[in-house]
Design a protein around this motif. Structure first.
Motif, PDB file in Angstrom:
ATOM      1  N   ASN A  36       0.813  -1.218   0.000  1.00 44.44           N
ATOM      2  CA  ASN A  36       0.000   0.000   0.000  1.00 44.44           C
ATOM      3  C   ASN A  36       0.848   1.270   0.000  1.00 44.44           C
ATOM      4  O   ASN A  36       0.329   2.365   0.228  1.00 44.44           O
ATOM      5  CB  ASN A  36      -0.933   0.014   1.214  1.00 44.44           C
ATOM      6  N   ASN A  37       2.138   1.118  -0.211  1.00 38.37           N
ATOM      7  CA  ASN A  37       3.073   2.248  -0.234  1.00 38.37           C
ATOM      8  C   ASN A  37       3.317   2.841   1.154  1.00 38.37           C
ATOM      9  O   ASN A  37       3.788   3.975   1.289  1.00 38.37           O
ATOM     10  CB  ASN A  37       2.623   3.359  -1.190  1.00 38.37           C
ATOM     11  N   LEU A  38       3.022   2.086   2.192  1.00 39.30           N
ATOM     12  CA  LEU A  38       3.173   2.560   3.561  1.00 39.30           C
ATOM     13  C   LEU A  38       4.510   2.110   4.136  1.00 39.30           C
ATOM     14  O   LEU A  38       4.978   1.000   3.874  1.00 39.30           O
ATOM     15  CB  LEU A  38       2.038   2.027   4.436  1.00 39.30           C
ATOM     16  N   ILE A  39       5.116   2.981   4.947  1.00 37.69           N
ATOM     17  CA  ILE A  39       6.386   2.645   5.597  1.00 37.69           C
ATOM     18  C   ILE A  39       6.206   2.602   7.114  1.00 37.69           C
ATOM     19  O   ILE A  39       5.299   3.227   7.665  1.00 37.69           O
ATOM     20  CB  ILE A  39       7.501   3.637   5.218  1.00 37.69           C
ATOM     21  N   ASP A  40       7.080   1.871   7.773  1.00 38.64           N
ATOM     22  CA  ASP A  40       7.011   1.704   9.229  1.00 38.64           C
ATOM     23  C   ASP A  40       7.408   3.000   9.938  1.00 38.64           C
ATOM     24  O   ASP A  40       8.413   3.623   9.601  1.00 38.64           O
ATOM     25  CB  ASP A  40       7.953   0.600   9.684  1.00 38.64           C
ATOM     26  N   ILE A  41       6.607   3.359  10.945  1.00 37.21           N
ATOM     27  CA  ILE A  41       6.832   4.567  11.732  1.00 37.21           C
ATOM     28  C   ILE A  41       6.729   4.216  13.217  1.00 37.21           C
ATOM     29  O   ILE A  41       5.897   3.404  13.615  1.00 37.21           O
ATOM     30  CB  ILE A  41       5.806   5.664  11.382  1.00 37.21           C
ATOM     31  N   ALA A  42       7.555   4.842  14.032  1.00 32.19           N
ATOM     32  CA  ALA A  42       7.514   4.664  15.482  1.00 32.19           C
ATOM     33  C   ALA A  42       7.039   5.943  16.161  1.00 32.19           C
ATOM     34  O   ALA A  42       6.999   7.012  15.558  1.00 32.19           O
ATOM     35  CB  ALA A  42       8.899   4.288  16.011  1.00 32.19           C
ATOM     36  N   LEU A 214      14.087  15.616  11.688  1.00 32.86           N
ATOM     37  CA  LEU A 214      14.729  14.446  11.090  1.00 32.86           C
ATOM     38  C   LEU A 214      13.891  13.234  11.482  1.00 32.86           C
ATOM     39  O   LEU A 214      14.062  12.667  12.550  1.00 32.86           O
ATOM     40  CB  LEU A 214      16.172  14.304  11.580  1.00 32.86           C
ATOM     41  N   ALA A 215      12.987  12.834  10.590  1.00 34.33           N
ATOM     42  CA  ALA A 215      12.018  11.801  10.948  1.00 34.33           C
ATOM     43  C   ALA A 215      12.654  10.418  11.040  1.00 34.33           C
ATOM     44  O   ALA A 215      12.384   9.661  11.976  1.00 34.33           O
ATOM     45  CB  ALA A 215      10.883  11.796   9.926  1.00 34.33           C
ATOM     46  N   THR A 216      13.483  10.065  10.070  1.00 35.41           N
ATOM     47  CA  THR A 216      14.117   8.751  10.055  1.00 35.41           C
ATOM     48  C   THR A 216      15.548   8.900   9.551  1.00 35.41           C
ATOM     49  O   THR A 216      15.929   9.934   9.005  1.00 35.41           O
ATOM     50  CB  THR A 216      13.375   7.754   9.134  1.00 35.41           C
ATOM     51  N   ALA A 217      16.318   7.834   9.674  1.00 36.09           N
ATOM     52  CA  ALA A 217      17.682   7.856   9.144  1.00 36.09           C
ATOM     53  C   ALA A 217      17.681   8.033   7.633  1.00 36.09           C
ATOM     54  O   ALA A 217      18.642   8.559   7.063  1.00 36.09           O
ATOM     55  CB  ALA A 217      18.412   6.568   9.537  1.00 36.09           C
ATOM     56  N   GLY A 218      16.617   7.607   6.969  1.00 40.27           N
ATOM     57  CA  GLY A 218      16.510   7.782   5.534  1.00 40.27           C
ATOM     58  C   GLY A 218      16.372   9.225   5.105  1.00 40.27           C
ATOM     59  O   GLY A 218      16.532   9.547   3.917  1.00 40.27           O
ATOM     60  N   HIS A 219      16.077  10.118   6.053  1.00 40.38           N
ATOM     61  CA  HIS A 219      15.904  11.543   5.760  1.00 40.38           C
ATOM     62  C   HIS A 219      17.178  12.362   5.960  1.00 40.38           C
ATOM     63  O   HIS A 219      17.122  13.592   5.915  1.00 40.38           O
ATOM     64  CB  HIS A 219      14.791  12.135   6.646  1.00 40.38           C
ATOM     65  N   ILE A 220      18.314  11.722   6.174  1.00 42.54           N
ATOM     66  CA  ILE A 220      19.536  12.483   6.471  1.00 42.54           C
ATOM     67  C   ILE A 220      19.929  13.459   5.355  1.00 42.54           C
ATOM     68  O   ILE A 220      20.252  14.613   5.650  1.00 42.54           O
ATOM     69  CB  ILE A 220      20.700  11.526   6.799  1.00 42.54           C
ATOM     70  N   PRO A 221      19.927  13.080   4.079  1.00 42.23           N
ATOM     71  CA  PRO A 221      20.320  14.066   3.048  1.00 42.23           C
ATOM     72  C   PRO A 221      19.462  15.331   3.142  1.00 42.23           C
ATOM     73  O   PRO A 221      18.242  15.254   3.318  1.00 42.23           O
ATOM     74  CB  PRO A 221      20.081  13.306   1.737  1.00 42.23           C
ATOM     75  N   ILE A 222      20.097  16.472   3.048  1.00 42.29           N
ATOM     76  CA  ILE A 222      19.426  17.749   3.316  1.00 42.29           C
ATOM     77  C   ILE A 222      18.151  17.950   2.496  1.00 42.29           C
ATOM     78  O   ILE A 222      17.126  18.389   3.034  1.00 42.29           O
ATOM     79  CB  ILE A 222      20.396  18.937   3.101  1.00 42.29           C
ATOM     80  N   PRO A 223      18.118  17.622   1.188  1.00 40.74           N
ATOM     81  CA  PRO A 223      16.890  17.881   0.422  1.00 40.74           C
ATOM     82  C   PRO A 223      15.739  16.911   0.711  1.00 40.74           C
ATOM     83  O   PRO A 223      14.628  17.122   0.217  1.00 40.74           O
ATOM     84  CB  PRO A 223      17.341  17.726  -1.045  1.00 40.74           C
ATOM     85  N   ASP A 258      11.623   6.722  13.555  1.00 40.04           N
ATOM     86  CA  ASP A 258      12.256   5.617  12.833  1.00 40.04           C
ATOM     87  C   ASP A 258      12.033   4.324  13.604  1.00 40.04           C
ATOM     88  O   ASP A 258      12.571   4.134  14.694  1.00 40.04           O
ATOM     89  CB  ASP A 258      13.756   5.892  12.646  1.00 40.04           C
ATOM     90  N   ALA A 259      11.264   3.422  13.030  1.00 42.32           N
ATOM     91  CA  ALA A 259      10.913   2.181  13.730  1.00 42.32           C
ATOM     92  C   ALA A 259      12.089   1.223  13.851  1.00 42.32           C
ATOM     93  O   ALA A 259      12.051   0.307  14.673  1.00 42.32           O
ATOM     94  CB  ALA A 259       9.746   1.496  13.008  1.00 42.32           C
TER      95      ALA A 259
END
Length: 286
Positions: A36-42, A214-223, A258-259
């Motif tokens: 469903n295009n959903l990702i895990d969130i904590a 910074l929601a998750t580690a995947g969001h580290i790149p500035i843009p 980040d879960a």
């Protein structure tokens, strides 16, 4: 000072919304989506024992919304705020302060419960002072059309009606504002007006509760900015300043959403600021 991770519940959000204009072929490598295009969130909250104070930072979604409401967020796992507090040896009545980074429902819903006969609402932490700031409170209680669905009056107004609400003042010009709670606060405005990020001094390191900057580690790149942000270009500027400082000073970054990655550090590379190390809360807080 002693710090505990309080897991208030896991849910899922649309990966495209979480990464804005970043293509799925890129973000799906770090935050894989389901069918469903959903990702895990904590909802990884923080509990601070400091002298006579027991400070809870953020409270997750809570449990008072309807099944239909929770159905939109695909709850998973067996974490809950009260269960996690109990596992750490605490009762809601022990909490002296509830610090809310901002008032979106997934950060403050657990601050307010149904009353006993479900005819109204009451604060979940009857002995606590609830902390926000005037600008964000105004923003949340008279919401814009874009964020209205995230600012639920039943999560917010009982804090004021109970007489437990206090505001933290933001001084002009300072990178970190002082707070009555013993830690510094970074105010940021890209995600929502006057979001507050706690900066704690812990075992010789700066530990930052990153909330939605910074929601998750995947969001580290500035843009890599969330589609939920109200001022995405401002987020880019705020994030660039913060992430470069985090790399310069080797901050410990507490990831609320980040879960799968709890605490991280970052470093400078030829491609910009990137992930350095991933740690569990248990490793850092032992």
């Amino acid at each position: 000072m002693k710090i505990h991770a309080i897991e208030a519940g896991n849910f899922k959000l649309d990966g495209g919304a979480m990464f804005g204009v970043v293509p799925k072929t890129i973000w799906n490598k770090t935050n894989p989506a389901d069918h469903n295009n959903l990702i895990d969130i904590a909802a990884r909250c923080m509990l601070i024992e400091d002298g006579n104070r027991l400070i809870l930072i953020d409270t997750g979604m809570g449990n008072k919304q309807s099944d239909k409401f929770f159905g939109y967020y695909s709850l998973w796992g067996d974490f809950s705020l009260e269960k996690s507090l109990k596992e750490k040896g605490f009762h809601p009545d022990d909490i002296t302060d509830v610090f809310m980074t901002h008032l979106h429902f997934d950060h403050c819903g657990g601050s307010v419960n149904w009353n006993k006969d479900r005819t109204g609402y009451e604060t979940a932490f009857k002995n606590a002072t609830y902390w926000s700031n005037k600008d964000h409170w105004q923003w949340a209680t008279v919401p814009n059309v874009r964020e209205k669905a995230s600012f639920l009056k039943e999560n917010i107004l009982p804090m004021e009606e109970s007489g437990q609400l206090k505001f933290i003042e933001k001084p002009d010009g300072d990178y970190l504002a002082e707070s009555p709670l013993g830690f510094g606060i970074l105010f940021v405005d890209g995600h929502t007006e006057k979001q507050m990020l706690p900066h704690l001094q812990y075992e010789g390191k700066t530990l930052v509760f990153c909330a939605d900057l910074l929601a998750t580690a995947g969001h580290i790149p500035i843009p890599y900015v969330m589609g939920y942000d109200t001022r995405p270009l401002l987020t880019v500027d705020e994030k660039a300043k913060f992430m470069n400082k985090a790399a310069d000073e080797d901050y410990l970054l507490w990831l609320e959403h980040d879960a799968h990655n709890q605490i991280i550090t970052v470093q400078h590379t030829e491609k910009g600021v990137r992930l350095k190390e991933v740690m569990t809360c248990e490793e850092v807080l032992k």
